[in-house]
Design an enzyme around this catalytic site. Structure first.
Site, PDB file in Angstrom:
ATOM      1  N   LEU A  78       0.726  -1.389   0.008  1.00 49.71           N
ATOM      2  CA  LEU A  78       0.143   0.042  -0.046  1.00 49.71           C
ATOM      3  C   LEU A  78       0.881   1.285   0.003  1.00 49.71           C
ATOM      4  CD1 LEU A  78      -2.714  -1.311   2.554  1.00 49.71           C
ATOM      5  CD2 LEU A  78      -2.643  -1.359   0.009  1.00 49.71           C
ATOM      6  N   SER A  79       0.539   2.204   0.753  1.00 45.86           N
ATOM      7  CA  SER A  79       1.538   3.465   0.758  1.00 45.86           C
ATOM      8  C   SER A  79       2.737   3.574   1.507  1.00 45.86           C
ATOM      9  CB  SER A  79       0.586   4.339   1.674  1.00 45.86           C
ATOM     10  OG  SER A  79      -0.430   5.023   0.748  1.00 45.86           O
ATOM     11  N   VAL A  80       3.416   2.189   1.695  1.00 48.48           N
ATOM     12  CA  VAL A  80       4.718   2.105   2.188  1.00 48.48           C
ATOM     13  C   VAL A  80       5.509   2.276   1.050  1.00 48.48           C
ATOM     14  CG1 VAL A  80       6.395   0.567   3.162  1.00 48.48           C
ATOM     15  CG2 VAL A  80       4.015   0.499   4.342  1.00 48.48           C
ATOM     16  N   ILE A  81       4.876   2.234  -0.188  1.00 53.35           N
ATOM     17  CA  ILE A  81       5.944   2.228  -1.290  1.00 53.35           C
ATOM     18  C   ILE A  81       6.328   3.659  -1.460  1.00 53.35           C
ATOM     19  CG2 ILE A  81       4.828   0.452  -2.716  1.00 53.35           C
ATOM     20  CD1 ILE A  81       3.345   2.655  -4.260  1.00 53.35           C
ATOM     21  N   LYS A  82       5.580   4.787  -0.665  1.00 51.83           N
ATOM     22  CA  LYS A  82       6.108   6.068  -0.896  1.00 51.83           C
ATOM     23  C   LYS A  82       7.394   6.423  -0.143  1.00 51.83           C
ATOM     24  CE  LYS A  82       1.279   7.269  -1.229  1.00 51.83           C
ATOM     25  NZ  LYS A  82       0.028   7.650  -0.385  1.00 51.83           N
TER      26      LYS A  82
END
Length: 213
Positions: A78-82
């Site tokens: 999810l937003s950990v890719i940011k």
């Protein structure tokens, strides 16, 4: 028997590479650190007992141990890719000698509706220019999904972000899609994945990297 059993567990944890508790990052671990890490793992297991959820936790200690639960299981990023995305942006900026004030063109069609985007909400859905500093702030601080995809296009796509994550130490990770694609279908959110151990390794990988000023 109650005294022997914890000692046996500790011996297995230190000697068997299949156990979750093991030396990490090539740092020496003291016997007391191993005891503390194993105790921490037991505490985490106790907290998760009877919970209707699968949780993954990985902690890298100063003594070079990795402790946690389900550390090598794949979880949706999810937003950990940011985080690796932001590092990839910094790498590109450094390579091109760009600054935080460098302006990036943003097209109205990049500011998708129906997704979390303070950038779109605050500045409107229109063609504009936004500084790299603001794009990074919206993306990392406020988890802006449109900002994420704009920066992902800036660095060259998901494969570039995955390569960056691997350079930081995340050897068990897949990043193949952007936020807009993940919003097309709820099951798409499981496509980008990583293990807790890999995600934890990215942090010291970044802070200890000689590549960043």
């Amino acid at each position: 028997m109650s005294r022997i059993f914890p000692a046996l567990l500790l011996s297995l944890a230190l000697l068997s590479p299949a156990m979750p508790l093991q030396a990490a990052e090539g740092l020496p671990a003291t016997p007391q650190a191993a005891v503390d890490a194993l105790s921490l793992e037991r505490d985490i297991h106790t907290l998760m007992r009877n919970k209707k959820a699968l949780a993954g936790v990985a902690l890298l200690t100063e003594d070079g141990l990795c402790a946690g639960v389900h550390m090598d299981a794949p979880f949706p990023l999810l937003s950990v890719i940011k985080f690796p995305l932001a590092v990839a942006v910094l790498e590109k900026m450094q390579h091109e000698q760009a600054t935080l004030t460098t302006m990036i063109p943003v097209r109205a069609e990049q500011l998708h509706t129906g997704t979390h985007s303070p950038l779109r909400d605050q500045r409107g859905r229109r063609d504009m220019e936004v500084s790299l500093e603001d794009l990074l702030r919206y993306t990392v601080t406020f988890s802006d999904n449109n900002g994420c995809d704009i920066l992902m296009e800036y660095v060259g796509g998901p494969a570039v972000v995955e390569a960056c994550a691997r350079r930081l130490g995340a050897d068990n990770v897949f990043i193949g899609h952007n936020e807009d694609w993940m919003h097309l279908n709820i099951y798409n959110q499981y496509a980008n994945w990583g293990t807790p151990r890999s995600m934890a390794r990215m942090l010291p990988g970044f802070f200890n990297s000689p590549a960043f000023s």
